[in-house]
Write a protein that holds these residues in place. Structure first.
Motif, PDB file in Angstrom:
ATOM      1  N   LEU A 118       0.745  -1.328  -0.259  1.00  0.00           N
ATOM      2  CA  LEU A 118      -0.112   0.445   0.278  1.00  0.00           C
ATOM      3  C   LEU A 118       0.886   0.794  -0.005  1.00  0.00           C
ATOM      4  O   LEU A 118       0.617   2.494  -0.762  1.00  0.00           O
ATOM      5  CB  LEU A 118      -1.081  -0.157   0.922  1.00  0.00           C
ATOM      6  CG  LEU A 118      -1.944   0.845   1.482  1.00  0.00           C
ATOM      7  CD1 LEU A 118      -3.077   0.761   0.336  1.00  0.00           C
ATOM      8  CD2 LEU A 118      -2.865   1.086   2.825  1.00  0.00           C
ATOM      9  N   ASP A 119       2.219   1.609   0.863  1.00  0.00           N
ATOM     10  CA  ASP A 119       3.221   2.309   0.477  1.00  0.00           C
ATOM     11  C   ASP A 119       3.561   2.907  -0.646  1.00  0.00           C
ATOM     12  O   ASP A 119       3.829   3.953  -0.876  1.00  0.00           O
ATOM     13  CB  ASP A 119       4.317   1.766   1.690  1.00  0.00           C
ATOM     14  CG  ASP A 119       4.496   3.181   1.843  1.00  0.00           C
ATOM     15  OD1 ASP A 119       5.083   4.241   2.279  1.00  0.00           O
ATOM     16  OD2 ASP A 119       6.240   2.670   2.392  1.00  0.00           O
ATOM     17  N   VAL A 120       3.479   1.338  -0.718  1.00  0.00           N
ATOM     18  CA  VAL A 120       4.079   1.469  -2.997  1.00  0.00           C
ATOM     19  C   VAL A 120       3.210   1.916  -3.211  1.00  0.00           C
ATOM     20  O   VAL A 120       3.680   2.993  -4.422  1.00  0.00           O
ATOM     21  CB  VAL A 120       4.829   0.398  -3.227  1.00  0.00           C
ATOM     22  CG1 VAL A 120       5.576   0.091  -4.752  1.00  0.00           C
ATOM     23  CG2 VAL A 120       6.008   0.177  -2.830  1.00  0.00           C
ATOM     24  N   ILE A 121       1.511   1.561  -3.361  1.00  0.00           N
ATOM     25  CA  ILE A 121       0.801   1.808  -4.000  1.00  0.00           C
ATOM     26  C   ILE A 121       0.939   3.210  -4.338  1.00  0.00           C
ATOM     27  O   ILE A 121       0.179   4.462  -5.303  1.00  0.00           O
ATOM     28  CB  ILE A 121      -0.147   1.773  -4.001  1.00  0.00           C
ATOM     29  CG1 ILE A 121      -0.407  -0.030  -4.216  1.00  0.00           C
ATOM     30  CG2 ILE A 121      -1.547   1.951  -4.829  1.00  0.00           C
ATOM     31  CD1 ILE A 121      -1.451  -0.819  -4.031  1.00  0.00           C
ATOM     32  N   LEU A 122       0.591   4.062  -2.793  1.00  0.00           N
ATOM     33  CA  LEU A 122       0.717   5.533  -2.450  1.00  0.00           C
ATOM     34  C   LEU A 122       2.089   6.510  -3.061  1.00  0.00           C
ATOM     35  O   LEU A 122       1.387   6.811  -3.619  1.00  0.00           O
ATOM     36  CB  LEU A 122       0.439   5.456  -1.206  1.00  0.00           C
ATOM     37  CG  LEU A 122      -0.586   4.898  -0.134  1.00  0.00           C
ATOM     38  CD1 LEU A 122      -0.594   5.263   0.589  1.00  0.00           C
ATOM     39  CD2 LEU A 122      -1.510   5.805  -1.343  1.00  0.00           C
ATOM     40  N   GLY A 123       2.747   5.755  -3.272  1.00  0.00           N
ATOM     41  CA  GLY A 123       4.047   6.696  -3.902  1.00  0.00           C
ATOM     42  C   GLY A 123       3.887   6.733  -5.596  1.00  0.00           C
ATOM     43  O   GLY A 123       4.376   7.399  -6.200  1.00  0.00           O
ATOM     44  N   ALA A 124       3.360   5.737  -5.459  1.00  0.00           N
ATOM     45  CA  ALA A 124       2.979   4.819  -7.457  1.00  0.00           C
ATOM     46  C   ALA A 124       2.361   6.136  -7.944  1.00  0.00           C
ATOM     47  O   ALA A 124       2.208   7.021  -8.923  1.00  0.00           O
ATOM     48  CB  ALA A 124       2.962   3.823  -8.343  1.00  0.00           C
ATOM     49  N   VAL A 125       0.937   6.543  -7.096  1.00  0.00           N
ATOM     50  CA  VAL A 125      -0.196   7.030  -7.840  1.00  0.00           C
ATOM     51  C   VAL A 125       0.916   8.611  -7.432  1.00  0.00           C
ATOM     52  O   VAL A 125       0.375   9.907  -8.331  1.00  0.00           O
ATOM     53  CB  VAL A 125      -0.944   7.631  -6.743  1.00  0.00           C
ATOM     54  CG1 VAL A 125      -2.196   8.612  -6.949  1.00  0.00           C
ATOM     55  CG2 VAL A 125      -1.886   6.214  -6.888  1.00  0.00           C
ATOM     56  N   ARG A 126       1.449   9.372  -6.293  1.00  0.00           N
ATOM     57  CA  ARG A 126       2.278  10.633  -6.174  1.00  0.00           C
ATOM     58  C   ARG A 126       2.745  10.561  -7.894  1.00  0.00           C
ATOM     59  O   ARG A 126       2.342  11.775  -8.066  1.00  0.00           O
ATOM     60  CB  ARG A 126       2.777  10.578  -5.537  1.00  0.00           C
ATOM     61  CG  ARG A 126       1.790  10.853  -3.859  1.00  0.00           C
ATOM     62  CD  ARG A 126       3.465  10.507  -2.529  1.00  0.00           C
ATOM     63  NE  ARG A 126       4.519  10.863  -2.378  1.00  0.00           N
ATOM     64  CZ  ARG A 126       5.107  10.957  -2.252  1.00  0.00           C
ATOM     65  NH1 ARG A 126       6.064   9.937  -0.757  1.00  0.00           N
ATOM     66  NH2 ARG A 126       6.434  11.532  -1.973  1.00  0.00           N
TER      67      ARG A 126
END
Length: 294
Positions: free
Chosen positions: A189-197
């Protein structure tokens, strides 16, 4: 003293190199990107990046909190306390010193919760290992020709990490670990949020990323930021992601580097505010001499 001074000098040199790399990226990108693209029309995207940075801090705090519960913190660290610790260490990590964020976090947990420093190091190592594993999974997904096969790799890998985390943790750490199954999903989830950023930052600059490209860049960014000798990967992350984005055919290297720099700029502003608020709420004295209620 000379050894400490040498380490500080080395870190300051890294900080200077990081700033030089950032300036270089901006200069080169200025030849390819119209500065007028950063208008009020893009304000919603930039605001969304800020909200996602807050999300990253909260998810990271939850991950560190759950892993820390496996160890010997006394008294136990609560989730609100860990959230403040993570926000404060994120701010401290931008100082031009050797790994100041992790060092400050370990020192604080030792002072306030009597948690051995080696256990704090182990917690960080677990988080880094999770980041590395997710990066390898995403690279594998990027290399396969079929989207269906890539989805299969993602599902099988996540299920394997969730199923095996508890057994591996018990075998390596020699202690029970509650909710170890949640480590990989939280890091994902942390990586997904970073990906959206990153997807938003590229979009603001008129560049586009596929979801898989954004996820891969975010995973690599996480690992580089942890391992880089510059504060939070300053400069190094920008160029690593720039060349990786160019290699994937997503964007020219300087433009991609500036997209990461835009993301970092918003991140720094949010971390400054969150870190200062967190520092105000963290007690800085040892509770050892305080009487305990029986």
């Amino acid at each position: 003293m000379q050894q400490i001074s040498s380490k500080l000098l080395f870190r300051l040199m890294g900080f200077a190199i990081g700033l030089a790399l950032v300036v270089w990226a901006v200069v080169l990108a200025g030849q390819q990107i119209d500065p007028g693209i950063l208008t009020l029309q893009n304000a919603p995207g930039i605001l969304a990046i800020a909200v996602l940075v807050v999300g990253n801090l909260l998810v990271t705090a939850a991950l560190f909190w759950i892993i820390t519960r496996c160890f010997d913190a006394d008294p136990p660290v609560t989730l609100p306390q860990m959230t403040r610790i993570i926000c404060a260490s994120a701010l401290i990590n931008y100082l031009p010193l050797g790994w100041p964020g992790p060092v400050a976090r370990s020192a604080y947990l030792k002072l306030r919760h009597n948690m051995p420093v080696r256990q704090s190091v182990t917690v960080l190592a677990i988080v880094m290992a999770l980041s590395g594993l997710l990066m390898l999974v995403l690279v594998a997904m990027l290399l396969v020709p079929s989207k269906l096969l890539a989805s299969g790799i993602a599902i099988v890998s996540m299920l394997a990490l969730m199923a095996g985390a508890g057994a591996v943790a018990r075998a390596v750490l020699k202690r029970p670990c509650t909710a170890a199954w949640s480590w990989a999903p939280l890091k994902a989830l942390d990586v997904i949020l970073g990906a959206v950023r990153l997807w938003l930052a590229f979009a603001v600059l008129g560049q586009s990323l596929t979801p898989l490209q954004a996820l891969t860049l975010a995973a690599v960014d996480t690992v580089v930021s942890m391992l880089s000798l510059t504060p939070s990967g300053l400069g190094v992350s920008e160029w690593v992601l720039g060349y990786l984005a160019q290699g994937m055919g997503a964007a020219a290297s300087p433009a991609a580097a500036v997209a990461k720099l835009l993301d970092r700029s918003v991140n720094v502003l949010v971390v400054i505010v969150a870190g200062l608020v967190a520092l105000r709420g963290l007690p800085l004295t040892s509770p050892v001499d305080q009487p305990r209620v029986s």
